[in-house]
Design an enzyme around this catalytic site. Structure first.
Site, PDB file in Angstrom:
ATOM      1  N   SER A   1       7.220 -58.698  23.414  1.00 36.33           N
ATOM      2  CA  SER A   1       8.600 -58.213  23.455  1.00 36.33           C
ATOM      3  C   SER A   1       9.166 -58.186  24.867  1.00 36.33           C
ATOM      4  CB  SER A   1       8.673 -56.813  22.834  1.00 36.33           C
ATOM      5  OG  SER A   1       8.281 -56.842  21.481  1.00 36.33           O
TER       6      SER A   1
ATOM      7  N   HIS B   1      10.744 -53.232  26.854  1.00 36.77           N
ATOM      8  CA  HIS B   1      12.000 -53.844  26.426  1.00 36.77           C
ATOM      9  C   HIS B   1      13.041 -53.793  27.547  1.00 36.77           C
ATOM     10  CE1 HIS B   1      11.539 -53.778  21.761  1.00 36.77           C
ATOM     11  NE2 HIS B   1      10.433 -54.146  22.375  1.00 36.77           N
TER      12      HIS B   1
END
Length: 255
Positions: A127, A178
């Site tokens: 991610s 993230h």
């Protein structure tokens, strides 16, 4: 930009870096979850991003978590995002710069996770790298408008906003990875985009076609209208898939 019209074989031969990265993620998922008894369990244990082990000198854990995932939905979501948003950047940057960008943003996100999370914190997944790509796109939308058409800009901004919101919705997400993957991508974008223009194509392949390229086509505007409709369909579908993904993770692991 983000619509894929190639056949499977054309996609693999054209976007080699994206195809290899996806293949590595799927390979390790199959090894860990289907053939754990053949060393997959040991591979996962050695590769997971465990902060305590990193502090003890196992620095490879800043890289190996990129290719490990927490389940089928996790690896499929990241693979689909790379499949959809990776090709355009690979075509613009070339294989070496694209791979450096992908790994670099992920490692930066993992370093921040190591520095700011507790010693017992562990994580896996690509991610940070995916959000790194989003960071490059965000930089393009804000400061390199010459590289992207308005419809694509609207699409990527919508996807980024949804992704950031979903990051804070589910407690099982590595928020730092993230956010700092996104920041790292935007920060590194000027360096990696040096010399890149709207018409540059590092792949040098005639079968790579950008629908915004200049050329005479009597049905050009009709095609652009259809592409715009398809793009918003992708946005809606991606949003639904993303919400469903986080709902499933929450149901399975946090309920």
């Amino acid at each position: 930009m983000f619509l894929r019209n190639e056949s499977f074989s054309e996609y693999i031969s054209t976007y080699k870096a994206v195809s290899v990265l996806i293949s590595i993620c799927l390979f390790f998922y199959i090894w860990v979850y289907w053939f754990g008894f053949l060393g997959g369990n040991e591979i996962f244990a050695l590769g997971v991003g465990w902060n305590f082990a990193i502090a003890m000198g196992e620095y490879w854990r800043l890289v190996t978590p990129i290719f490990l995932h927490g389940g089928l939905m996790h690896v499929m979501f990241n693979s689909f995002a790379l499949f959809l948003f990776g090709p355009w950047l690979e075509a613009k940057l070339g294989i070496s710069r694209f791979v450096m960008l992908f790994l670099g943003t992920a490692v930066i996100a993992n370093i921040v996770t190591f520095l700011l999370q507790g010693p017992n914190y562990s994580h896996v997944g690509a991610s940070g790298a995916i959000y790194g790509l989003f960071g490059v796109y965000l930089y393009i939308v804000l400061l390199r408008k010459d590289l992207m058409d308005q419809v694509s800009s609207q699409m990527i901004v919508t996807i980024i906003i949804i992704g950031v919101i979903m990051t804070f919705v589910n407690p099982g997400i590595n928020i730092l990875a993230h956010l700092f993957g996104l920041i790292a991508g935007a920060a590194l974008a000027p360096l990696f985009l040096t010399g890149v223009s709207r018409w540059s194509n590092q792949l040098g392949s005639s079968n790579v076609h950008d629908p915004d390229d200049i050329g005479f086509d009597p049905k050009r505007w009709e095609k652009k209208r259809r592409i715009k409709e398809q793009l918003w369909f992708y946005i809606a579908g991606g949003a639904v898939a993303m919400i469903g993904f986080f709902w499933l993770i929450d149901t399975l692991f946090f309920s």
